[in-house]
Design a protein around this motif. Structure first.
Motif, PDB file in Angstrom:
ATOM      1  N   THR A 138       5.773  -4.796   3.570  1.00 34.48           N
ATOM      2  CA  THR A 138       4.475  -4.488   4.055  1.00 34.48           C
ATOM      3  C   THR A 138       4.637  -3.992   5.583  1.00 34.48           C
ATOM      4  OG1 THR A 138       3.449  -6.135   2.867  1.00 34.48           O
ATOM      5  CG2 THR A 138       1.974  -5.010   4.356  1.00 34.48           C
ATOM      6  N   ILE A 139       4.601  -2.941   6.067  1.00 39.22           N
ATOM      7  CA  ILE A 139       4.829  -2.561   7.636  1.00 39.22           C
ATOM      8  C   ILE A 139       3.737  -2.545   8.542  1.00 39.22           C
ATOM      9  CG2 ILE A 139       6.982  -1.532   6.886  1.00 39.22           C
ATOM     10  CD1 ILE A 139       5.561   1.104   7.430  1.00 39.22           C
ATOM     11  N   ASP A 140       2.747  -2.798   7.978  1.00 40.69           N
ATOM     12  CA  ASP A 140       1.536  -2.201   9.024  1.00 40.69           C
ATOM     13  C   ASP A 140       0.354  -3.162   8.763  1.00 40.69           C
ATOM     14  OD1 ASP A 140       0.314   0.891   9.873  1.00 40.69           O
ATOM     15  OD2 ASP A 140       0.021  -0.885  10.958  1.00 40.69           O
ATOM     16  N   VAL A 141      -0.681  -3.191   9.461  1.00 37.13           N
ATOM     17  CA  VAL A 141      -1.871  -4.070   9.130  1.00 37.13           C
ATOM     18  C   VAL A 141      -2.621  -3.456   8.162  1.00 37.13           C
ATOM     19  CG1 VAL A 141      -3.706  -5.287  10.401  1.00 37.13           C
ATOM     20  CG2 VAL A 141      -1.930  -4.291  11.591  1.00 37.13           C
ATOM     21  N   ALA A 142      -2.765  -4.110   7.101  1.00 36.91           N
ATOM     22  CA  ALA A 142      -3.822  -3.745   5.974  1.00 36.91           C
ATOM     23  C   ALA A 142      -5.127  -4.803   5.792  1.00 36.91           C
ATOM     24  CB  ALA A 142      -2.930  -3.622   4.789  1.00 36.91           C
ATOM     25  N   TYR A 143      -6.085  -4.313   5.546  1.00 34.62           N
ATOM     26  CA  TYR A 143      -7.255  -5.069   5.239  1.00 34.62           C
ATOM     27  C   TYR A 143      -7.739  -5.150   3.953  1.00 34.62           C
ATOM     28  CZ  TYR A 143      -7.414  -4.696  10.402  1.00 34.62           C
ATOM     29  OH  TYR A 143      -6.997  -4.873  11.681  1.00 34.62           O
TER      30      TYR A 143
ATOM     31  N   GLU B  89       6.355   1.977   1.573  1.00 32.75           N
ATOM     32  CA  GLU B  89       6.592   0.760   1.488  1.00 32.75           C
ATOM     33  C   GLU B  89       6.602   0.184   0.279  1.00 32.75           C
ATOM     34  OE1 GLU B  89       3.253  -1.032   3.548  1.00 32.75           O
ATOM     35  OE2 GLU B  89       2.988   0.759   4.680  1.00 32.75           O
TER      36      GLU B  89
ATOM     37  N   GLY C  52       0.720  -1.144   0.022  1.00 33.22           N
ATOM     38  CA  GLY C  52       0.004   0.036   0.094  1.00 33.22           C
ATOM     39  C   GLY C  52       0.724   1.194   0.052  1.00 33.22           C
ATOM     40  N   LEU C  53       1.391   1.538   1.249  1.00 36.12           N
ATOM     41  CA  LEU C  53       1.654   3.200   1.076  1.00 36.12           C
ATOM     42  C   LEU C  53       3.074   3.242   0.529  1.00 36.12           C
ATOM     43  CD1 LEU C  53       0.896   3.789   5.051  1.00 36.12           C
ATOM     44  CD2 LEU C  53      -0.248   4.111   3.048  1.00 36.12           C
TER      45      LEU C  53
ATOM     46  N   ASN D 234       1.325  -5.724  15.415  1.00 37.97           N
ATOM     47  CA  ASN D 234       0.499  -5.630  14.408  1.00 37.97           C
ATOM     48  C   ASN D 234      -0.186  -6.920  14.131  1.00 37.97           C
ATOM     49  OD1 ASN D 234       1.345  -2.753  14.114  1.00 37.97           O
ATOM     50  ND2 ASN D 234       2.982  -3.410  12.431  1.00 37.97           N
TER      51      ASN D 234
END
Lengths: 637, 300
Positions: A91-96, A85, A81-82, A120
């Motif tokens: 991937t460094i965070d929780v993504a849904y 990243e 996503g971001l 996370n």
């Protein structure tokens, strides 16, 4: 999923009807950067035809530019996503992520595999019904596999899919798969709590056994990953639980309507059901289940509803409406597992805000029972927690709350900890049980209350809490104050730290946990004495602010008078009435306040008396003047 | 919870979020863009607080370039349900004559949407603003929390988000800090349409196919909704049967030819669609990861 389009093109109304009955599965994927996790999720999205043409065009362009798959589509790029990243490829965070088939809608929590991101993963796991543990077929079970499985099961996930990925790189070898499957089941045995493990050999890159059966692995006869996700039975146990509904909002649009709104956290409810409201323990009967579209005959776990009751009882946000015959527990001290999520360490003795359900309270962290090494699962001694560490602690709250053990109900047993200064969410936890069996003792509502008792006495109840170093003169002053109050007809009681240890607290030693418990009991007894209408004097070193705060919180505002008997250490030590300082200096007593354990001077004392300057009689005069000024007792001659 | 359908579970989660924010945060407001996501969010809010009134006002950031049909729809809905509506226009932008044509899309959206929203939030001192953002809309949204915190100045720091576990939301804010709350984060576009169908929710007419005057720009059809739209020399608007997948400012919203005249028709079209929702929004196509950048600058 081609048949979807036939149906759509055919009878859309029929299609919509069938789709309104779809269920929802939330799952979590766990794996490290190289396990092909993003590729797997990308493939699930891709194969369920949720990639639109414009996104596909963007994917083709991205694949050429930053892809790792040569000329082929890099499906992992669909989920990263971001911007920063995407450049790092991590991937460094929780993504849904979301996708749907004809049978189910899916919400995927995509969490990273790095060691430092345990928090996370826990975040993603807290709402997931199932976890996919990804293992690289070439590497087998790794330390991180154990860590992921431990966190998933700790957060209450009972369904595990072991996805053995990259089977294409091991020649689709059945032996490799079977060995990993066996090794994983052995690991799972040691974790406990897993109800169901399904192992599936896949290649996320090539698509084997993800949505369609692999032609390269005809030795595998189980379901594909997608089939399993569509068919797995999700614990319907939530509805079988006794009714729990934390009250979020009291809905009072007019004088003749009073409804209690919340999301049902367990069980079912119908008009006519008897309910008990915690922590007050008042009982009533459900009158209506009110919605904008008319009343309901029944509501079940997971629904957000508004209830009205047949009796006018006092209910506020934070209370919990429970099945009368099987209410939740109440308590103010717990043993809980805490996962630390902040850079600043967790220290025992610190106070945080705790939020569980709609209840918020202050929680003081007590002693650590042990820390858990998430890689080896070994229990280790330790006092504090660093970012991403997990440990088992006692917690003391400033008020009684309703809860269930996390193992019984995730919604009523999970909590977050909030830093009062930064407002950051610094920890998450799971309540195991209330200490001292306070949990199952419910509050009995009574008719004669404290003001009625106090009215008979001609003075108000209060706690006079004397804190100070050993030898500061606390007991001497308290003794004089009590003598003079008694002479004036004031009903009093004196609790002395040493004396209490001979009786009520004789089972307690001097460990951190015992000290907290010691002071809790004294505060509790003092509270009970004020309810009997007495002026209660407590003489107690009580060196820690958190403990004094706990005692203060036990009685209503205005009834707690903290007297700091302030004496320089050298003065107290020179008195050494009991010979304790000498022993402490000689190393015969450990953790002695002032010597090798700190005394936190109170910042909020109602009165400070310095006994290096005042005689005990003069100090007692000041104490009495203070409680007269506060209208606790009438002027004493 | 197996006996609840996916729509019932999504509805319950959204209502829970709405109630939680209202119970814990002072002076909340709901951003109302009149679009389908806002309309669904408003419907959920009415459910959350029924039989009471909505305990917060709606805020519409009016760029003055909305489809005329949507403004009349807005006023009718507000009257029908007895809602409190605040309409905010960036008067500075209006005075300076900032339009999509005079200053270009990036400047125009910054002044008339982003700055305007910040003005309105500051003016009324709202502690929290509900928005209809969904995580499936765009990759950067997938990682945003349900409660998103904005420092004074409205900036968003994607590195410093609070973890959200279970259904426990930490709503505490420091001085100058405000909250953006996204109650329908976990809904997809299809969920929204299915819910609109199930609940029979009324939508503005521009979602449905009708004969409208349009011109073609960059491969999409732009409706000539009033005589402010600058036609090219000799150009005339053609009447075509078109509809719009998103509602924004009419000069920036691409429509397409369609025969969908009911929600069921739209769902059929959506399921068979070959391009994603944001394709019609000119705003998103400036540069990669543009939404993320806008958000850091304070766009909702």
């Amino acid at each position: 999923m081609a048949h979807k389009f036939d149906l759509v093109a055919g009878d859309i109304v029929e299609y919509l009807k069938s789709h309104e009955r779809k269920s929802l599965l939330r799952f979590l994927t766990c794996g490290s950067v190289d396990d092909g996790k993003s590729t797997l999720i990308g493939r699930l999205l891709f194969e369920s035809k949720l990639i639109f043409e414009d996104q596909l065009a963007a994917l083709e362009a991205d694949s050429k530019k930053v892809g790792t798959q040569g000329d082929r589509l890099d499906l992992a790029l669909l989920v990263d996503g971001l911007a920063s990243e995407r450049e790092q490829g991590i991937t460094i965070d929780v993504a849904y992520r979301f996708f749907a088939t004809d049978r189910r809608k899916f919400i995927v929590a995509d969490t990273p595999g790095h060691e430092q991101y345990t928090r996370n993963m826990a975040t993603g796991a807290s709402t997931a019904d199932l976890a996919i543990i990804l293992v690289d077929a070439r590497k087998g079970i790794l330390t991180q596999t154990r860590r992921h499985s431990f966190i998933a099961t700790s957060l209450g996930i009972r369904n595990i899919v072991l996805a053995v990925n990259k089977m294409d790189l091991v020649g689709y070898d059945q032996r490799v798969f079977a060995d990993i499957d066996i090794a994983y089941r052995e690991l799972a045995e040691t974790l406990g709590g897993i109800h169901h493990i399904v192992s599936i050999p896949i290649s996320a890159l090539e698509g084997d056994n993800v949505v369609t059966h692999s032609t390269a692995m005809d030795w595998y006869s189980g379901p594909t990953l997608m089939q399993h996700l569509e068919e797995v039975e999700i614990d319907a146990a939530h509805e079988a639980l006794p009714l729990r509904m934390p009250v979020q909002w009291v809905n009072r649009p007019s004088a003749d309507f009073r409804g209690f709104s919340g999301r049902i956290a367990g069980g079912t409810v119908s008009p006519g059901d008897r309910v008990k409201v915690l922590p007050s323990a008042r009982e009533s009967t459900v009158a209506r289940i009110v919605t904008m579209d008319g009343d309901l005959g029944e509501a079940v776990a997971g629904q957000s509803v508004t209830l009205t009751l047949t009796d006018e009882i006092d209910i506020a946000r934070g209370d919990m409406i429970c099945a009368a015959g099987d209410p939740a527990q109440i308590g103010s001290q717990f043993e809980a597992t805490i996962l630390w999520m902040a850079e600043d360490r967790l220290y025992p003795g610190r106070t945080y805000l705790i939020k569980t359900g709609a209840q918020t309270a202050q929680a003081t962290i007590g002693a650590a029972k042990y820390k858990i090494d998430v890689n080896t699962l070994a229990h280790e001694a330790g006092k504090d927690l660093d970012l991403n560490e997990i440990g088992r602690f006692t917690l003391s709250l400033d008020r009684t709350i309703a809860f269930d053990p996390y193992e019984d109900n995730r919604q009523t047993g999970g909590f977050i900890l909030i830093d009062r200064m930064t407002n950051a969410t610094v920890g998450a936890g799971m309540i195991h049980f209330a200490l001292r069996r306070s949990a199952n003792v419910h509050w009995q509502a009574t008719d004669i209350d404290k003001s009625a008792r106090g009215a008979l006495k001609g003075h108000r109840p209060a706690v006079l809490w004397f804190t100070g170093l050993s030898g500061s003169g606390k007991s001497t002053i308290a003794n004089i104050v009590e003598r003079r109050l008694a002479a004036a007809g004031v009903h009093t009681m004196l609790l002395d730290g040493d004396n209490v240890r001979h009786g009520l607290n004789k089972d307690l030693g001097f460990t951190d946990a015992d000290r907290v418990e010691n002071i809790r009991r004294v505060a509790e007894v003092a509270g009970l004495m004020t309810e009997a209408g007495l002026v209660t004097l407590v003489s107690f070193i009580s060196p820690f602010e958190a403990e004094r705060q706990m005692a203060r919180a036990r009685v209503p505002e205005g009834e707690f008078v903290l007297v700091h008997v302030d004496t320089p250490l050298d003065v107290a030590e020179s008195r050494d009435v009991k010979g304790l300082y000498r022993k402490a200096r000689a190393g015969q007593i450990a953790n002695f306040t002032g010597i090798d354990s700190p005394y936190e001077a109170p910042q909020n004392a109602e009165l400070t008396v310095n006994t290096a300057e005042l005689s005990a009689e003069d100090a007692a005069d000041r104490v009495i003047a203070e409680i007269v000024r506060r209208s606790i007792v009438p002027p004493i001659g | 919870m197996s006996s609840l359908t996916h729509l019932e579970r999504l509805e319950a989660e959204s209502i829970h979020i709405l109630r939680e924010v209202v119970a814990e945060v002072e002076n909340p407001v709901m951003l109302y863009s009149i679009g389908k996501d806002s309309t669904v969010m408003l419907h959920l809010a009415r459910k959350a607080f029924a039989p009471g009134r909505l305990p917060f006002p709606l805020l519409h950031i009016d760029t003055t370039w909305n489809f005329r049909e949507t403004i009349s729809f807005r006023d009718r809905i507000v009257a029908q349900y007895g809602l409190d509506l605040i309409v905010h226009v960036n008067q500075d932008g209006l005075r300076d004559g900032v339009t999509p044509f005079s200053h270009g899309t990036p400047v125009y959206t910054d002044v008339m949407l982003t700055q305007s929203l910040r003005q309105a939030l500051d003016k009324h001192g709202f502690g929290a603003a509900f928005g209809g953002g969904r995580r499936d809309e765009e990759k950067s949204r997938a990682k945003e929390r349900i409660l998103s915190f904005r420092a004074a100045g409205h900036r968003w720091d994607p590195r410093n988000q609070r973890p959200e576990l279970w259904d426990l939301y930490n709503t505490r804010t420091g001085p100058g800090e405000t909250i953006r709350a996204f109650p329908i984060s976990n809904w997809t576009e299809l969920d929204v349409w299915q819910y609109i169908h199930r609940e029979n929710i009324e939508l503005p007419g521009v979602y449905f196919a009708d004969r409208r005057p349009v011109v073609e720009r960059d491969g999409v059809l732009i409706m000539v909704d009033d005589d402010r739209y600058p036609l090219l020399p000799g150009e005339v608007a053609h009447t075509k049967t078109v509809r719009f997948r998103t509602l924004g400012c009419y000069p920036l919203t691409g429509g397409f030819e369609s025969g969908a005249r009911s929600v069921a028709d739209i769902i059929r079209e959506t399921l068979l669609a070959t391009s994603s929702e944001r394709q019609g929004r000119v705003i998103d196509r400036d540069q990669p990861a543009s939404m993320e950048k806008k958000k850091q600058e304070g766009y909702f």
